[in-house]
Design a protein around this motif. Structure first.
Motif, PDB file in Angstrom:
ATOM      1  N   ALA A  56      11.358   5.815  -9.902  1.00  0.00           N
ATOM      2  CA  ALA A  56      10.784   4.276 -10.119  1.00  0.00           C
ATOM      3  C   ALA A  56      11.414   3.321  -9.214  1.00  0.00           C
ATOM      4  O   ALA A  56      12.011   3.218 -10.501  1.00  0.00           O
ATOM      5  CB  ALA A  56       9.610   3.732 -10.329  1.00  0.00           C
ATOM      6  N   THR A 114       0.318  -1.640 -12.844  1.00  0.00           N
ATOM      7  CA  THR A 114       1.881  -1.479 -12.567  1.00  0.00           C
ATOM      8  C   THR A 114       1.803  -0.801 -13.056  1.00  0.00           C
ATOM      9  O   THR A 114       2.649   0.459 -12.770  1.00  0.00           O
ATOM     10  CB  THR A 114       2.115  -2.521 -11.858  1.00  0.00           C
ATOM     11  OG1 THR A 114       1.741  -3.487 -10.865  1.00  0.00           O
ATOM     12  CG2 THR A 114       3.156  -2.711 -10.937  1.00  0.00           C
ATOM     13  N   ARG A 157       8.695   5.795  -1.024  1.00  0.00           N
ATOM     14  CA  ARG A 157       6.947   4.939  -1.332  1.00  0.00           C
ATOM     15  C   ARG A 157       7.570   3.810  -1.425  1.00  0.00           C
ATOM     16  O   ARG A 157       7.615   3.438  -2.740  1.00  0.00           O
ATOM     17  CB  ARG A 157       6.307   6.192  -1.933  1.00  0.00           C
ATOM     18  CG  ARG A 157       5.612   7.473  -0.494  1.00  0.00           C
ATOM     19  CD  ARG A 157       3.951   8.115  -1.483  1.00  0.00           C
ATOM     20  NE  ARG A 157       5.052   8.367  -2.359  1.00  0.00           N
ATOM     21  CZ  ARG A 157       3.943   9.244  -3.702  1.00  0.00           C
ATOM     22  NH1 ARG A 157       3.265   8.667  -3.949  1.00  0.00           N
ATOM     23  NH2 ARG A 157       5.034  10.116  -4.641  1.00  0.00           N
ATOM     24  N   THR A 158       6.604   2.515  -1.034  1.00  0.00           N
ATOM     25  CA  THR A 158       6.374   1.212  -1.551  1.00  0.00           C
ATOM     26  C   THR A 158       5.128   1.667  -2.534  1.00  0.00           C
ATOM     27  O   THR A 158       3.881   1.905  -2.068  1.00  0.00           O
ATOM     28  CB  THR A 158       6.981   0.000  -0.685  1.00  0.00           C
ATOM     29  OG1 THR A 158       5.745   0.247   0.605  1.00  0.00           O
ATOM     30  CG2 THR A 158       8.341   0.063  -0.269  1.00  0.00           C
ATOM     31  N   TYR A 159       4.715   0.445  -3.097  1.00  0.00           N
ATOM     32  CA  TYR A 159       3.581   0.204  -4.146  1.00  0.00           C
ATOM     33  C   TYR A 159       3.639  -2.086  -4.210  1.00  0.00           C
ATOM     34  O   TYR A 159       4.626  -2.473  -4.841  1.00  0.00           O
ATOM     35  CB  TYR A 159       3.634   0.348  -5.579  1.00  0.00           C
ATOM     36  CG  TYR A 159       2.965   0.521  -6.578  1.00  0.00           C
ATOM     37  CD1 TYR A 159       1.331   0.651  -6.060  1.00  0.00           C
ATOM     38  CD2 TYR A 159       2.649  -0.536  -7.603  1.00  0.00           C
ATOM     39  CE1 TYR A 159      -0.108   0.079  -6.353  1.00  0.00           C
ATOM     40  CE2 TYR A 159       1.536  -0.811  -7.944  1.00  0.00           C
ATOM     41  CZ  TYR A 159       0.111   0.008  -7.732  1.00  0.00           C
ATOM     42  OH  TYR A 159      -0.541  -0.623  -7.918  1.00  0.00           O
ATOM     43  N   LEU A 160       2.893  -1.423  -3.779  1.00  0.00           N
ATOM     44  CA  LEU A 160       2.127  -3.300  -3.295  1.00  0.00           C
ATOM     45  C   LEU A 160       3.835  -4.060  -2.764  1.00  0.00           C
ATOM     46  O   LEU A 160       4.467  -3.554  -1.783  1.00  0.00           O
ATOM     47  CB  LEU A 160       2.021  -4.206  -5.045  1.00  0.00           C
ATOM     48  CG  LEU A 160       0.969  -3.691  -5.780  1.00  0.00           C
ATOM     49  CD1 LEU A 160       1.164  -4.212  -7.394  1.00  0.00           C
ATOM     50  CD2 LEU A 160      -0.059  -3.587  -4.466  1.00  0.00           C
ATOM     51  N   ARG A 198       5.758  -6.242 -15.456  1.00  0.00           N
ATOM     52  CA  ARG A 198       4.697  -5.727 -14.602  1.00  0.00           C
ATOM     53  C   ARG A 198       4.002  -5.910 -15.701  1.00  0.00           C
ATOM     54  O   ARG A 198       3.582  -5.648 -16.101  1.00  0.00           O
ATOM     55  CB  ARG A 198       5.349  -4.112 -14.418  1.00  0.00           C
ATOM     56  CG  ARG A 198       6.892  -3.896 -13.251  1.00  0.00           C
ATOM     57  CD  ARG A 198       6.585  -4.675 -12.176  1.00  0.00           C
ATOM     58  NE  ARG A 198       7.493  -4.506 -11.160  1.00  0.00           N
ATOM     59  CZ  ARG A 198       8.916  -5.073 -11.440  1.00  0.00           C
ATOM     60  NH1 ARG A 198       9.342  -6.229 -12.083  1.00  0.00           N
ATOM     61  NH2 ARG A 198       9.166  -5.092 -10.516  1.00  0.00           N
ATOM     62  N   GLN A 237       8.358  -2.557  -5.502  1.00  0.00           N
ATOM     63  CA  GLN A 237       7.963  -1.594  -6.304  1.00  0.00           C
ATOM     64  C   GLN A 237       8.334  -0.267  -5.294  1.00  0.00           C
ATOM     65  O   GLN A 237       8.073  -0.466  -4.658  1.00  0.00           O
ATOM     66  CB  GLN A 237       7.273  -1.108  -6.571  1.00  0.00           C
ATOM     67  CG  GLN A 237       6.806  -1.732  -8.653  1.00  0.00           C
ATOM     68  CD  GLN A 237       6.058  -3.503  -8.250  1.00  0.00           C
ATOM     69  OE1 GLN A 237       6.731  -4.095  -9.482  1.00  0.00           O
ATOM     70  NE2 GLN A 237       5.235  -2.941  -7.555  1.00  0.00           N
ATOM     71  N   LEU A 291       2.448   7.542  -9.765  1.00  0.00           N
ATOM     72  CA  LEU A 291       3.724   7.587  -8.331  1.00  0.00           C
ATOM     73  C   LEU A 291       4.725   8.233  -8.590  1.00  0.00           C
ATOM     74  O   LEU A 291       4.913   9.158  -8.232  1.00  0.00           O
ATOM     75  CB  LEU A 291       3.419   6.492  -7.962  1.00  0.00           C
ATOM     76  CG  LEU A 291       2.235   5.808  -7.007  1.00  0.00           C
ATOM     77  CD1 LEU A 291       3.289   3.878  -6.726  1.00  0.00           C
ATOM     78  CD2 LEU A 291       1.717   6.832  -6.236  1.00  0.00           C
ATOM     79  N   LYS A 344       0.414   2.974 -12.267  1.00  0.00           N
ATOM     80  CA  LYS A 344       0.677   3.312 -11.092  1.00  0.00           C
ATOM     81  C   LYS A 344       2.027   4.378 -11.106  1.00  0.00           C
ATOM     82  O   LYS A 344       2.338   5.135 -10.558  1.00  0.00           O
ATOM     83  CB  LYS A 344       0.087   2.039 -10.553  1.00  0.00           C
ATOM     84  CG  LYS A 344      -0.047   2.671  -8.774  1.00  0.00           C
ATOM     85  CD  LYS A 344      -1.046   3.637  -8.907  1.00  0.00           C
ATOM     86  CE  LYS A 344      -1.026   3.550  -6.968  1.00  0.00           C
ATOM     87  NZ  LYS A 344      -2.552   5.005  -7.225  1.00  0.00           N
ATOM     88  N   LEU A 345       3.022   3.524 -11.655  1.00  0.00           N
ATOM     89  CA  LEU A 345       4.219   3.911 -11.600  1.00  0.00           C
ATOM     90  C   LEU A 345       4.092   4.752 -12.034  1.00  0.00           C
ATOM     91  O   LEU A 345       5.242   6.499 -11.849  1.00  0.00           O
ATOM     92  CB  LEU A 345       5.250   2.306 -11.509  1.00  0.00           C
ATOM     93  CG  LEU A 345       5.518   1.525 -11.129  1.00  0.00           C
ATOM     94  CD1 LEU A 345       6.542   1.007 -11.387  1.00  0.00           C
ATOM     95  CD2 LEU A 345       5.537   1.629  -9.457  1.00  0.00           C
TER      96      LEU A 345
END
Length: 184
Positions: A6, A172, A38-41, A168, A45, A179, A175-176
């Motif tokens: 991440a 988050t 991939r990005t998150y929000l 964070r 991130q 992911l 989630k990280l």
């Protein structure tokens, strides 16, 4: 062998400044040779895989690419799945009993010692509390980060001098870890 990571970007897309569109960030990361991006929000991130490099060199490469592409510097911390999972698992607060907005993790670029926070009288900020972890600080802020007086003290330059630090919320954090988990 590839590792999932991440990338945590500090201070982008906040208050209309330092705009980094996520589609542009993904394209930039792919142009740097990073895979499975991939990005998150929208708040900085991204996850990716790489078979070469360590966390520090990947962070430096990404920060350099962002500065060249977007025209401004951004602090970047890169952490692998094992670290992200360990941070989530080591939470000293009862995360399952709290609202995610009450619990935050500040990730640091380097290890921190309790002495760095010695000038902060934790008792003066109760019920807010913090605990240190591995290159991380866990913050319990029952009224949320935006109202936290303790968070203000923890972010002061005298405390964070010489470090990259980015915070964070608990959703988050989880989630990280998810992911970046190995497939299967």
């Amino acid at each position: 062998m590839t590792t999932m990571y991440a990338a945590l970007l500090r201070g982008i897309n906040v208050g209309g400044s330092r705009k980094v569109p996520m589609a542009d960030l993904r394209a930039l990361m792919e142009s740097l040779g990073l895979d499975d991006v991939r990005t998150y929000l929208q708040s900085g991130q991204a996850v990716f895989s790489s078979g070469h490099g360590d966390e520090a060199s990947l962070a430096a490469r990404l920060a350099d690419g962002i500065e060249r592409h977007f025209g401004f510097g951004v602090d970047v911390i890169v952490r692998d799945h094992a670290y992200l999972r360990a941070v989530a698992d080591a939470c000293p607060f009862p995360a399952a009993e709290l609202e995610p907005r009450q619990l935050h993790v500040t990730y640091f670029s380097e290890p921190v010692t309790p002495g760095r926070f010695g000038q902060i009288d934790q008792a003066a900020f109760l019920p807010e509390e913090f605990r240190l972890g591995d290159r991380a600080l866990y913050l319990y802020a029952p009224n949320g980060l935006g109202r936290s007086k303790l968070a203000e003290q923890l972010a002061k330059p005298r405390v964070t001098r010489g470090l990259t630090a980015t915070t964070r919320n608990w959703n988050t954090v989880l989630k990280l870890a998810e992911l970046t988990a190995p497939a299967g």
